[in-house]
Design a protein around this motif. Structure first.
Motif, PDB file in Angstrom:
ATOM      1  N   VAL A 148       0.934   5.507  -0.339  1.00 55.22           N
ATOM      2  CA  VAL A 148       0.334   6.779  -0.010  1.00 55.22           C
ATOM      3  C   VAL A 148       1.440   7.942  -0.408  1.00 55.22           C
ATOM      4  CG1 VAL A 148      -0.599   8.661   1.814  1.00 55.22           C
ATOM      5  CG2 VAL A 148      -1.432   6.181   2.013  1.00 55.22           C
ATOM      6  N   PRO A 154      -0.450   0.717  -7.927  1.00 54.54           N
ATOM      7  CA  PRO A 154      -1.706   1.155  -7.187  1.00 54.54           C
ATOM      8  C   PRO A 154      -1.190   2.003  -6.299  1.00 54.54           C
ATOM      9  CG  PRO A 154      -1.366  -1.354  -7.390  1.00 54.54           C
ATOM     10  CD  PRO A 154       0.149  -0.631  -7.965  1.00 54.54           C
ATOM     11  N   VAL A 155      -1.936   2.985  -5.979  1.00 50.42           N
ATOM     12  CA  VAL A 155      -1.630   4.065  -5.087  1.00 50.42           C
ATOM     13  C   VAL A 155      -3.043   4.320  -4.138  1.00 50.42           C
ATOM     14  CG1 VAL A 155      -1.356   6.724  -4.482  1.00 50.42           C
ATOM     15  CG2 VAL A 155      -0.156   5.540  -6.179  1.00 50.42           C
ATOM     16  N   SER A 156      -2.758   4.005  -2.863  1.00 56.35           N
ATOM     17  CA  SER A 156      -3.975   3.948  -2.090  1.00 56.35           C
ATOM     18  C   SER A 156      -4.864   5.306  -1.626  1.00 56.35           C
ATOM     19  CB  SER A 156      -3.694   3.399  -0.576  1.00 56.35           C
ATOM     20  OG  SER A 156      -3.194   2.082  -0.836  1.00 56.35           O
ATOM     21  N   GLN A 157      -3.865   6.231  -1.635  1.00 54.66           N
ATOM     22  CA  GLN A 157      -4.281   7.779  -1.412  1.00 54.66           C
ATOM     23  C   GLN A 157      -3.425   8.734  -1.437  1.00 54.66           C
ATOM     24  OE1 GLN A 157      -4.230   8.930   2.876  1.00 54.66           O
ATOM     25  NE2 GLN A 157      -6.217   9.148   3.064  1.00 54.66           N
ATOM     26  N   LYS A 203       0.864  -1.115  -0.172  1.00 56.72           N
ATOM     27  CA  LYS A 203      -0.057  -0.084  -0.078  1.00 56.72           C
ATOM     28  C   LYS A 203       0.656   1.138  -0.110  1.00 56.72           C
ATOM     29  CE  LYS A 203      -3.775   0.077   2.253  1.00 56.72           C
ATOM     30  NZ  LYS A 203      -5.016   0.434   3.073  1.00 56.72           N
ATOM     31  N   TYR A 246       5.195   5.452   2.382  1.00 58.70           N
ATOM     32  CA  TYR A 246       4.777   6.672   2.482  1.00 58.70           C
ATOM     33  C   TYR A 246       5.651   7.582   1.601  1.00 58.70           C
ATOM     34  CZ  TYR A 246       1.177   5.711   6.322  1.00 58.70           C
ATOM     35  OH  TYR A 246       0.411   5.215   6.926  1.00 58.70           O
ATOM     36  N   GLU A 295      -4.205   7.593   5.534  1.00 58.31           N
ATOM     37  CA  GLU A 295      -4.607   6.136   5.526  1.00 58.31           C
ATOM     38  C   GLU A 295      -2.953   5.512   6.008  1.00 58.31           C
ATOM     39  OE1 GLU A 295      -5.728   3.365   1.835  1.00 58.31           O
ATOM     40  OE2 GLU A 295      -7.014   4.957   2.256  1.00 58.31           O
ATOM     41  N   ASP A 296      -3.391   4.235   6.406  1.00 61.28           N
ATOM     42  CA  ASP A 296      -2.415   3.308   6.977  1.00 61.28           C
ATOM     43  C   ASP A 296      -1.782   2.592   5.592  1.00 61.28           C
ATOM     44  OD1 ASP A 296      -1.080   1.624   9.120  1.00 61.28           O
ATOM     45  OD2 ASP A 296      -1.692   0.268   7.456  1.00 61.28           O
ATOM     46  N   ALA A 297      -0.354   2.953   5.495  1.00 58.04           N
ATOM     47  CA  ALA A 297       0.273   2.238   4.389  1.00 58.04           C
ATOM     48  C   ALA A 297       1.491   1.514   4.549  1.00 58.04           C
ATOM     49  CB  ALA A 297       0.404   3.565   3.378  1.00 58.04           C
ATOM     50  N   ASP A 298       2.072   0.944   3.578  1.00 55.20           N
ATOM     51  CA  ASP A 298       3.417   0.439   3.879  1.00 55.20           C
ATOM     52  C   ASP A 298       4.600   0.985   3.413  1.00 55.20           C
ATOM     53  OD1 ASP A 298       2.415  -2.560   4.433  1.00 55.20           O
ATOM     54  OD2 ASP A 298       1.677  -2.251   2.450  1.00 55.20           O
ATOM     55  N   CYS A 341       7.006   1.170   8.966  1.00 57.38           N
ATOM     56  CA  CYS A 341       6.737   1.276   7.690  1.00 57.38           C
ATOM     57  C   CYS A 341       7.779   2.012   7.048  1.00 57.38           C
ATOM     58  CB  CYS A 341       5.253   1.979   7.560  1.00 57.38           C
ATOM     59  SG  CYS A 341       5.628   3.622   8.299  1.00 57.38           S
TER      60      CYS A 341
END
Length: 250
Positions: free
Chosen positions: A4, A25-28, A2, A59, A54-57, A80
């Motif tokens: 962000v 893919p980008v979550s946010q 994930k 940033y 948002e929570d991500a792996d 992360c």
């Protein structure tokens, strides 16, 4: 994984576009400027927020250098990976209990200008080999030019970029002042600028130099100095010509 993107400016916009075009893919997209975030979101069709991170792996912090430290404090997730996109700051500017890195794209970014992302060099730095490989793979999904770097080397990369881009653009702006003062369309100089930049693709810049200074043509140099009435323009003209003469030992 994930991802962000944090930011709503030029770098955030182009990274969001680059990822989208390459099906990463980008979550946010997260930032403070809601209207900018909305515009980016509408174009690249990614979710955004200006209130909830948002929570991500991973940033990617794409904000001004002066804001990186404060923005990094917003990330509360332990272990992360957090990377900034600055060319001039160490990864240690990031503050938090997470893995720190740098993901530096060497380009000047404007939202109104389309870019070929495959041609943009990325410079990668991280605390461990696994994260270096992760960021390297991510960059190679976008670009054909990816290099693992160190902060010491990146400082010189950024310095070189200032000479090659920022200073050159400032000279364009000063040149336009002169052409505008004589009502000469600056567009007429664009073919000359293009030929100059095209030439250094096949020649070392030192060997591509032309003009009165490299010819040591004192008559033309003096004539130009007599034309220049603006003190700042005259100072730049003299400093640049002296630098050229020194390089060629004239």
């Amino acid at each position: 994984m994930k991802i962000v993107i944090i930011g709503s400016g030029n770098v955030a916009y182009h990274l969001a576009r680059a990822f989208t075009e390459n099906k990463i893919p980008v979550s946010q997209i997260f930032g403070r400027n809601k209207s900018n975030l909305q515009l980016i979101s509408e174009e690249v069709h990614l979710p955004y927020s200006h209130t909830q991170l948002e929570d991500a792996d991973l940033y990617l912090i794409c904000v001004s250098d002066g804001s990186i430290s404060d923005v990094s404090k917003l990330i509360k997730k332990d272990n992360c990976l957090v990377a900034h996109t600055s060319g001039s700051l160490p990864k240690e500017i990031l503050t938090g209990n997470y893995r720190k890195a740098s993901f530096y794209p060497l380009q000047t970014f404007s939202k109104s200008v389309d870019l070929n992302y495959a041609e943009i060099p990325f410079f990668i730095e991280a605390e461990n080999k696994k994260d270096v490989e992760l960021l390297q793979d991510l960059a190679e999904s976008i670009s054909e030019k990816v290099m693992v770097s160190t902060y010491e080397k990146r400082k010189y990369i950024h310095l070189t970029a200032v000479f090659a881009c920022n200073f050159v653009n400032h000279l364009f702006a000063r040149a336009k002042e002169i052409s505008d003062s004589q009502e000469i369309p600056f567009d007429y100089f664009l073919p000359l600028i293009k030929e100059t930049t095209d030439k250094i693709k096949i020649l070392e810049p030192k060997f591509a130099q032309t003009g009165p200074a490299v010819r040591n043509d004192e008559r033309v140099l003096k004539a130009h100095e007599d034309l220049i009435k603006d003190e700042e323009q005259l100072k730049i003209y003299k400093v640049m010509n002296e630098s050229i003469k020194e390089m060629y030992e004239l």
